[in-house]
Design an enzyme around this catalytic site. Sequence first.
Site: not given
Length: 360
Positions: A116, A138, A180, A222, A232, A236, A240, A243, A247, A259
Site C-alpha cells: 500500500r 500520477k 508537453e 505543473k 485531479e 488538474r 490533460n 490528451h 491517447h 506520446h
Amino acid sequence: MHVGAATGGYDVVVGRSDVAAHVPGLLGDGVQRVLIVHAAAVEPLAARLGDVLRERGVRVWLQVVPDGEAAKTAAVTAQLWAQLGAAGFTRSDAVVGVGGGAVTDLAGFVAATWLRGVAVVQVPTTLLAMVDAAVGGKTGINTAEGKNLVGAFHEPVGVLVDLTSLRTLPRADLVAGMAEVVKGGFIGDPQILQLVEADPVGALDPDSAVLRELVERKIALKANVVTADLRESSLREILNYGHTFGHAIEQISGYRRRHGEAVAVGMMFAAALAQRAGLLDAAGVARHRDVLRAVGLPTSYTPPAGYDWAAHLAVMRRDKKTRGDLLRFVVVDSRGEPGRLEGPAEDDLRAAYETVLDRA
C-alpha cells in the site's frame, strides 16, 4: 521547485549534475533495500546509482523493463511485485525509476501498490518525463481497453532532473517531449510560447539556456497545479490538454506513435473543437499550428487502416475525464484561459476530427 502536496511535499531539482550522488540523501537512512527500475538505454546510469547505494550498505536490485508503453502492462508489473516479494521488501524500503515517462509511471505504480505504498524516487532521463510524467504523483499502467486506466496517486520523495541526459536522447524523442512543454504554454504560461516562437532552434538544444528555462517553467506550472489539486478533482484536469484525442491515437496505433506526437495532434483537435464551440478564434488555432510546427511536431495524422471516426470516438468514451456518457474535453479560449467543454455535439466532434486528418 517544490511540489507542496498533501504529504508535506517534495522537491524537483533541475540542473547538470551526477544525480546518482543525490539519491541516497532523498531515501534517508532507514532504507535497506532498493529496486531500480530502468530502461535499457540508461543502464550505465542505473548501474552507477546501484554502486553508490551499495557503498552505503543498501541492498540493490536492478531491473530493466521493455521500452516505452510496452513496460506499462499488468504482466511487467506482476514481475516486479514478485521481485519485491522474493527480496523481502518492507514498507521502509524503496523503488527508484530511471528512464522515460513509461518507466516513471511504472515505477511509481509499483511503489504505490506494494504494501500500500513505499517510497519512490524518480530520475527522468527524457524531456517528456522531466517536464510531465515524473512530476505530480500520477502513476499507472495500460490495459487493452485504454491508456493509464489503472493507476494511483503516489507522490515521490523527490525528482532529480539532469539536463545532460538530453544530450544523448534521440532527436525524435526530444521533439516529442516538446509537446508537453508547448502544452504548458497554452494552458498557463504564455511565456513558454513566446520563448519557443523567438528561438525554436534553442528550444531543442540540450545545452541552451532557452531549453533549461522551458523545462523549469513547465515544471513550475505543473507543480503549482498539482499543489492546488493533487487528485485531479478540478484544476488538474487542465494538464490533460490534448490528451483525450491523443491517447486515442496512441491506443489505435498500438502505441507506435510517440506520446508527444499524439498529444500535439490532440491539441490541434481540441483547438478545432474550441473554435466550433465559439471559444477560440481562427488566430488561436493558427498559433497552435505554428508553434507546434516550429519545433517539428505534427499537426495532423493518418489513422491506421481499418480505423475511422467511430473507432476514435469509442476510445475517447473510455477517457478518464468522461462522466457517464458525457464526453469532456479540456479546451482553451481566445484569452488563453483553459476550461472544460462538456458534451459537445457529435457533429462538432466529427468536424474537428476531419481537420486533423492528413490529406497529403
